[in-house]
Design a protein around this motif. Sequence first.
Motif, PDB file in Angstrom:
ATOM      1  N   CYS B  55       7.593  19.307   3.106  1.00 38.18           N
ATOM      2  CA  CYS B  55       7.935  19.833   4.634  1.00 38.18           C
ATOM      3  C   CYS B  55       6.700  20.790   5.101  1.00 38.18           C
ATOM      4  CB  CYS B  55       9.045  20.765   4.483  1.00 38.18           C
ATOM      5  SG  CYS B  55       8.877  22.282   3.451  1.00 38.18           S
ATOM      6  N   ALA B  56       6.722  20.893   6.529  1.00 37.13           N
ATOM      7  CA  ALA B  56       5.595  21.518   7.177  1.00 37.13           C
ATOM      8  C   ALA B  56       5.733  22.985   7.047  1.00 37.13           C
ATOM      9  CB  ALA B  56       5.508  21.351   8.628  1.00 37.13           C
ATOM     10  N   LEU B  57       4.878  23.735   7.116  1.00 35.75           N
ATOM     11  CA  LEU B  57       4.580  25.162   7.097  1.00 35.75           C
ATOM     12  C   LEU B  57       5.308  25.691   8.612  1.00 35.75           C
ATOM     13  CD1 LEU B  57       3.236  27.262   5.121  1.00 35.75           C
ATOM     14  CD2 LEU B  57       1.429  27.151   6.744  1.00 35.75           C
ATOM     15  N   PRO B  58       6.280  26.323   8.574  1.00 32.31           N
ATOM     16  CA  PRO B  58       7.070  26.724   9.563  1.00 32.31           C
ATOM     17  C   PRO B  58       6.204  27.742  10.540  1.00 32.31           C
ATOM     18  CG  PRO B  58       7.960  27.742   7.996  1.00 32.31           C
ATOM     19  CD  PRO B  58       6.944  27.037   7.173  1.00 32.31           C
ATOM     20  N   PRO B  59       6.271  27.346  11.917  1.00 37.29           N
ATOM     21  CA  PRO B  59       5.680  28.260  12.815  1.00 37.29           C
ATOM     22  C   PRO B  59       6.502  29.448  12.989  1.00 37.29           C
ATOM     23  CG  PRO B  59       6.432  26.259  14.036  1.00 37.29           C
ATOM     24  CD  PRO B  59       6.854  26.100  12.739  1.00 37.29           C
ATOM     25  N   THR B  60       6.171  30.602  13.503  1.00 40.42           N
ATOM     26  CA  THR B  60       6.909  31.718  13.383  1.00 40.42           C
ATOM     27  C   THR B  60       8.242  31.606  14.132  1.00 40.42           C
ATOM     28  OG1 THR B  60       4.667  33.169  13.474  1.00 40.42           O
ATOM     29  CG2 THR B  60       6.798  34.478  14.139  1.00 40.42           C
ATOM     30  N   ILE B  65      12.799  22.960   5.545  1.00 37.71           N
ATOM     31  CA  ILE B  65      13.389  22.993   4.217  1.00 37.71           C
ATOM     32  C   ILE B  65      12.746  21.911   3.333  1.00 37.71           C
ATOM     33  CG2 ILE B  65      15.571  22.401   2.742  1.00 37.71           C
ATOM     34  CD1 ILE B  65      17.186  23.414   5.331  1.00 37.71           C
ATOM     35  N   GLY B  66      12.330  22.160   1.989  1.00 37.52           N
ATOM     36  CA  GLY B  66      11.739  21.301   1.272  1.00 37.52           C
ATOM     37  C   GLY B  66      12.611  19.950   1.112  1.00 37.52           C
ATOM     38  N   ILE B  71      14.212  24.531  -1.538  1.00 35.92           N
ATOM     39  CA  ILE B  71      13.461  25.773  -1.028  1.00 35.92           C
ATOM     40  C   ILE B  71      13.425  25.800   0.506  1.00 35.92           C
ATOM     41  CG2 ILE B  71      11.343  24.675  -0.969  1.00 35.92           C
ATOM     42  CD1 ILE B  71      10.033  27.196  -2.280  1.00 35.92           C
ATOM     43  N   ARG B  72      13.582  26.991   0.942  1.00 37.37           N
ATOM     44  CA  ARG B  72      13.626  27.050   2.462  1.00 37.37           C
ATOM     45  C   ARG B  72      12.371  28.115   2.861  1.00 37.37           C
ATOM     46  NH1 ARG B  72      16.876  26.910   7.219  1.00 37.37           N
ATOM     47  NH2 ARG B  72      18.920  26.670   6.147  1.00 37.37           N
ATOM     48  N   LEU B  73      11.558  27.546   3.770  1.00 36.80           N
ATOM     49  CA  LEU B  73      10.296  28.601   4.143  1.00 36.80           C
ATOM     50  C   LEU B  73      10.549  29.009   5.622  1.00 36.80           C
ATOM     51  CD1 LEU B  73       7.370  26.049   3.156  1.00 36.80           C
ATOM     52  CD2 LEU B  73       8.183  27.963   1.810  1.00 36.80           C
ATOM     53  N   PHE B  85      14.652  30.667  -2.400  1.00 43.45           N
ATOM     54  CA  PHE B  85      14.942  29.563  -3.368  1.00 43.45           C
ATOM     55  C   PHE B  85      15.971  30.128  -4.540  1.00 43.45           C
ATOM     56  CE2 PHE B  85      11.825  30.499  -6.643  1.00 43.45           C
ATOM     57  CZ  PHE B  85      10.742  31.300  -5.689  1.00 43.45           C
ATOM     58  N   ALA B  86      16.924  29.137  -5.002  1.00 48.03           N
ATOM     59  CA  ALA B  86      17.708  29.794  -6.029  1.00 48.03           C
ATOM     60  C   ALA B  86      16.753  30.117  -7.176  1.00 48.03           C
ATOM     61  CB  ALA B  86      18.918  28.560  -6.341  1.00 48.03           C
TER      62      ALA B  86
END
Lengths: 102, 189
Positions: B55-60, B65-66, B71-73, B85-86
């Motif tokens: 997944c991408a690196l999220p902007p502000t 989500i992976g 995992i959530r970024l 992440f759990a």
Amino acid sequence: MIINHPLLGPRDAAEFYYLGDASLLDRPDWQAPDAADKFYEYQYLRDNAAGEHRELWYHEQGDRSWLIVTRDTLTHDITKVELAHDVALAKQADPANTGREG
Amino acid sequence: MPDMTLKPKTPLNGYSETFGATVLEEIAGMGLVSIATPRGGVDALQGAVQSAYGCALPPTGSSTIGNDGAIRLMGLQPGQVFALFAYDGDTAVTEIEKALGDNGYYTDQSDSWAMLHLSGSAAIDALARICPLDLDASVFPDGTVARTVMEHMGVIVLREGTDGFLLMAARSSAANFLHAVEQSVRNVT
């Protein structure tokens, strides 16, 4: 009061911390021959504008960015909000560009 | 040495309460790691995230989500994302380090935040009374993340689905935060 954050959109003023005049970004050269005078002006002398005023706000309860907000001190109307980071970098690239229009 | 075992407590002691169709519960067992971008290293970090999680690196202000959904970024500010992440262990940073190598600066936030999940029909009404942000789905859709203040406490808000919100506040004031949210839910249900 609502500040329209350039990255995040409208945010309540309660999320911000106010620092003061945006001229604080223009720190004088400490090696200049007139450094003492320049620092005296930098530290103590402020314009008390009745009208347009550029000032520094810190988005402490948000994305921790420093903003330069252009606000009319008579009406509290906010006409421009920029990331201080962008303004400082633009100034580094072109020292004549103070960020002020006109 | 006395023979005894200490049992860890979660910040809100496993709180879970139902108010009609609205549920407020503590979320525990999560790893939370801050990932800071090294100066000039955003492309390298972006590449590492892409190959590790797909997944991408999220902007502000947004989250990603992976690929495997594990995992959530969350993009919290320029140059900083939080990974959620759990995870039940006590070295969450090593999990991120294994995946991303030395492409970011990591700090473990897992035990510093109390996490509450609020969902159900009254969730928006309850938050509207204490949160200065507009949480309407048209401007704050699924996956949007924001840092803000509620009752003078710093909070990270993440929208999950149509009426679900993950709220994270400082562990040190977890009880006060729970009180603020719970009272607001009571007031609208």
